[in-house]
Design a protein around this motif. Sequence first.
Motif, PDB file in Angstrom:
ATOM      1  N   GLN A  50       0.883  -1.489  -0.297  1.00 27.89           N
ATOM      2  CA  GLN A  50       0.266  -0.246  -0.176  1.00 27.89           C
ATOM      3  C   GLN A  50       1.035   1.318   0.076  1.00 27.89           C
ATOM      4  OE1 GLN A  50      -1.823  -1.003   3.434  1.00 27.89           O
ATOM      5  NE2 GLN A  50      -3.915  -0.906   2.979  1.00 27.89           N
ATOM      6  N   GLN A  51       0.520   2.054  -0.431  1.00 23.17           N
ATOM      7  CA  GLN A  51       1.185   3.407  -0.706  1.00 23.17           C
ATOM      8  C   GLN A  51       0.792   4.220   0.055  1.00 23.17           C
ATOM      9  OE1 GLN A  51       0.237   6.370  -4.081  1.00 23.17           O
ATOM     10  NE2 GLN A  51       2.301   7.208  -4.027  1.00 23.17           N
ATOM     11  N   VAL A  53       0.163   7.592   1.185  1.00 20.39           N
ATOM     12  CA  VAL A  53      -0.342   8.483  -0.071  1.00 20.39           C
ATOM     13  C   VAL A  53       0.281  10.250   1.718  1.00 20.39           C
ATOM     14  CG1 VAL A  53      -1.910   9.742  -1.086  1.00 20.39           C
ATOM     15  CG2 VAL A  53      -1.899   7.914  -1.185  1.00 20.39           C
ATOM     16  N   CYS A  56       4.078  10.684   0.844  1.00 27.30           N
ATOM     17  CA  CYS A  56       4.561  10.600  -0.412  1.00 27.30           C
ATOM     18  C   CYS A  56       4.598  12.341  -0.834  1.00 27.30           C
ATOM     19  CB  CYS A  56       3.552   9.861  -1.388  1.00 27.30           C
ATOM     20  SG  CYS A  56       3.730   8.156  -1.273  1.00 27.30           S
ATOM     21  N   GLN A  58       5.265  13.852  -4.555  1.00 29.69           N
ATOM     22  CA  GLN A  58       5.556  13.307  -6.142  1.00 29.69           C
ATOM     23  C   GLN A  58       6.250  15.082  -6.192  1.00 29.69           C
ATOM     24  OE1 GLN A  58       2.048  13.321  -8.758  1.00 29.69           O
ATOM     25  NE2 GLN A  58       3.359  12.964 -10.222  1.00 29.69           N
ATOM     26  N   TRP A  63       8.309   8.497  -2.063  1.00 35.71           N
ATOM     27  CA  TRP A  63       7.766   7.788  -1.709  1.00 35.71           C
ATOM     28  C   TRP A  63       8.034   6.439  -0.790  1.00 35.71           C
ATOM     29  CZ3 TRP A  63       4.332   9.940  -5.532  1.00 35.71           C
ATOM     30  CH2 TRP A  63       4.237   9.923  -7.268  1.00 35.71           C
ATOM     31  N   PHE A  65       6.063   3.026   1.261  1.00 34.00           N
ATOM     32  CA  PHE A  65       5.296   2.419   0.906  1.00 34.00           C
ATOM     33  C   PHE A  65       5.150   1.090   2.604  1.00 34.00           C
ATOM     34  CE2 PHE A  65       6.037   3.317  -3.333  1.00 34.00           C
ATOM     35  CZ  PHE A  65       5.144   3.450  -4.158  1.00 34.00           C
ATOM     36  N   ASP A  83      10.950   3.321   2.196  1.00 35.62           N
ATOM     37  CA  ASP A  83      10.371   4.679   1.204  1.00 35.62           C
ATOM     38  C   ASP A  83      11.968   4.954   0.649  1.00 35.62           C
ATOM     39  OD1 ASP A  83      12.564   5.289   3.314  1.00 35.62           O
ATOM     40  OD2 ASP A  83      11.967   7.679   3.541  1.00 35.62           O
TER      41      ASP A  83
END
Length: 96
Positions: A50-51, A53, A56, A58, A63, A65, A83
Amino acid sequence: MMSRLGDMTMSFGFSLSLGDLAYLDGGWYVTHAGLVRLASRRHCAGIEVQQIVESCDQSTGRWVFKATVYKSPSSKGFVGYGDADPSNVSFLGPRS
């Protein structure tokens, strides 16, 4: 660079010819195909990723997870977080 590649292929059985590893921005990274083959060799029953969010970003290339690995269909699984961003990944790539 080449010693890190050798370490990864010897320790985990990754194969360049099968597409298990990719060389990106000066570092070796395990591909999805490589992770699936590793999980199969280690007899994992499943992996859920699962990310995260809210962790994170962009715009900065960060990122995060969460991965849960199940060794058997009845196991509760064990969880690990990972990460990567330009500030914490060395030119050698991520550690396994």
